[in-house]
Design an enzyme around this catalytic site. Structure first.
Site, mmCIF file in Angstrom:
data_model
loop_
_atom_site.group_PDB
_atom_site.id
_atom_site.type_symbol
_atom_site.label_atom_id
_atom_site.label_comp_id
_atom_site.label_asym_id
_atom_site.label_seq_id
_atom_site.Cartn_x
_atom_site.Cartn_y
_atom_site.Cartn_z
ATOM 1 N N ASP A 150 12.477 -7.578 29.699
ATOM 2 C CA ASP A 150 11.759 -6.418 29.180
ATOM 3 C C ASP A 150 11.522 -5.405 30.301
ATOM 4 O OD1 ASP A 150 9.753 -4.663 28.138
ATOM 5 O OD2 ASP A 150 9.017 -6.245 26.813
ATOM 6 N N ASP B 9 18.098 1.761 21.387
ATOM 7 C CA ASP B 9 17.923 1.342 19.998
ATOM 8 C C ASP B 9 17.188 2.440 19.240
ATOM 9 O OD1 ASP B 9 17.220 0.066 17.568
ATOM 10 O OD2 ASP B 9 17.225 -1.888 18.562
ATOM 11 N N ARG C 55 31.373 2.089 24.745
ATOM 12 C CA ARG C 55 31.885 1.608 23.449
ATOM 13 C C ARG C 55 30.996 2.093 22.309
ATOM 14 N NH1 ARG C 55 31.355 -3.673 22.822
ATOM 15 N NH2 ARG C 55 29.759 -3.734 24.440
ATOM 16 N N GLU D 58 29.244 4.876 22.205
ATOM 17 C CA GLU D 58 29.505 6.287 21.949
ATOM 18 C C GLU D 58 30.809 6.482 21.194
ATOM 19 O OE1 GLU D 58 28.511 9.776 24.579
ATOM 20 O OE2 GLU D 58 30.659 9.635 24.982
#
Length: 230
Positions: free
Chosen positions: A114, A136, A210, A212
């Protein structure tokens, strides 16, 4: 110091790892650690010694490096810089380790967890450039608080960045652009765009990932946002 409660959203691990990827994790990951970051290893949250880690070189940070294409590209392009990559998705970490072996770069360190835990132990005003590339999107409105571009993440990031440091954000989600342009300046950054080309055209040292390429195939439009810490 008391460990804060932090909800984590998203995947830690996906489909079964290849034997080679399991080997990369077992053989390479520990040696690429930036130092004690996890709370169990560093309960006092002692700051990392970045000067010792990278020999006094400028330090960059990529948050959520996916499969690691851009991270390795920047490391190879900038051997005079030390770069830390942070990614909780272990499949992506394994992919990165394979790319590091192939590229032979030695100026990368990897934290497989994290970003908030990493921010705890980054010294204040220590990072010269940061990347947030296709994070995300959490498209549902009720999940927007989970996005990286919220005060919970941006405040600690701003603390770690040097004054004048560059912060790059790439996304193909219009509402993520909106939230980024609202929240990042509030956290102490200036948006550097002067014309439309400044967010429509990629950076001169950009490597298309990848993700994009998939976005472009599906008709989504990338935005390249550049900020500077005030």
């Amino acid at each position: 110091m008391k460990r804060p409660h932090r909800n984590f959203y998203g995947r830690r691990k996906g489909q079964h790892l290849k034997d080679s990827q399991e080997r990369y994790l077992a053989e390479d990951l520990a040696a690429l650690s930036p130092g004690p970051v996890d709370w169990d290893a560093n309960p006092d949250r002692t700051p990392l010694d970045l000067d010792a880690l990278f020999g006094g070189r400028a330090v960059w940070l990529e948050v959520g490096f996916g499969g690691g294409e851009h991270l390795v590209h920047q490391a190879a392009l900038n051997p005079d810089v030390g770069i830390i990559g942070c990614e909780p998705y272990i499949n992506g970490v394994a992919m990165l380790l394979g790319k590091i072996r192939k590229a032979g770069v030695d100026n990368l360190r990897v934290f497989p967890g994290d970003a908030r835990d990493l921010f705890d132990v980054l010294p204040e005003d220590s990072i010269a450039k940061a990347f947030l590339l296709y994070p995300d999107p959490w498209p549902k409105t009720r999940h927007h608080r989970r996005r990286f571009v919220t005060p919970e993440h941006l405040g600690p990031l701003a603390r770690a960045l040097k004054p004048g440091a560059e912060f790059r954000v790439a996304t193909d989600i219009p509402d993520y652009v909106r939230q980024t342009l609202e929240e990042v300046p509030r956290a102490g950054f200036d948006w550097l765009a002067e014309s439309a080309s400044d967010w429509r055209a990629p950076w001169s040292d950009w490597l298309s990932t990848r993700y994009e390429q998939k976005a472009l195939r599906e008709g989504r439009v990338p935005h390249y946002l550049t900020f500077r810490k005030t």
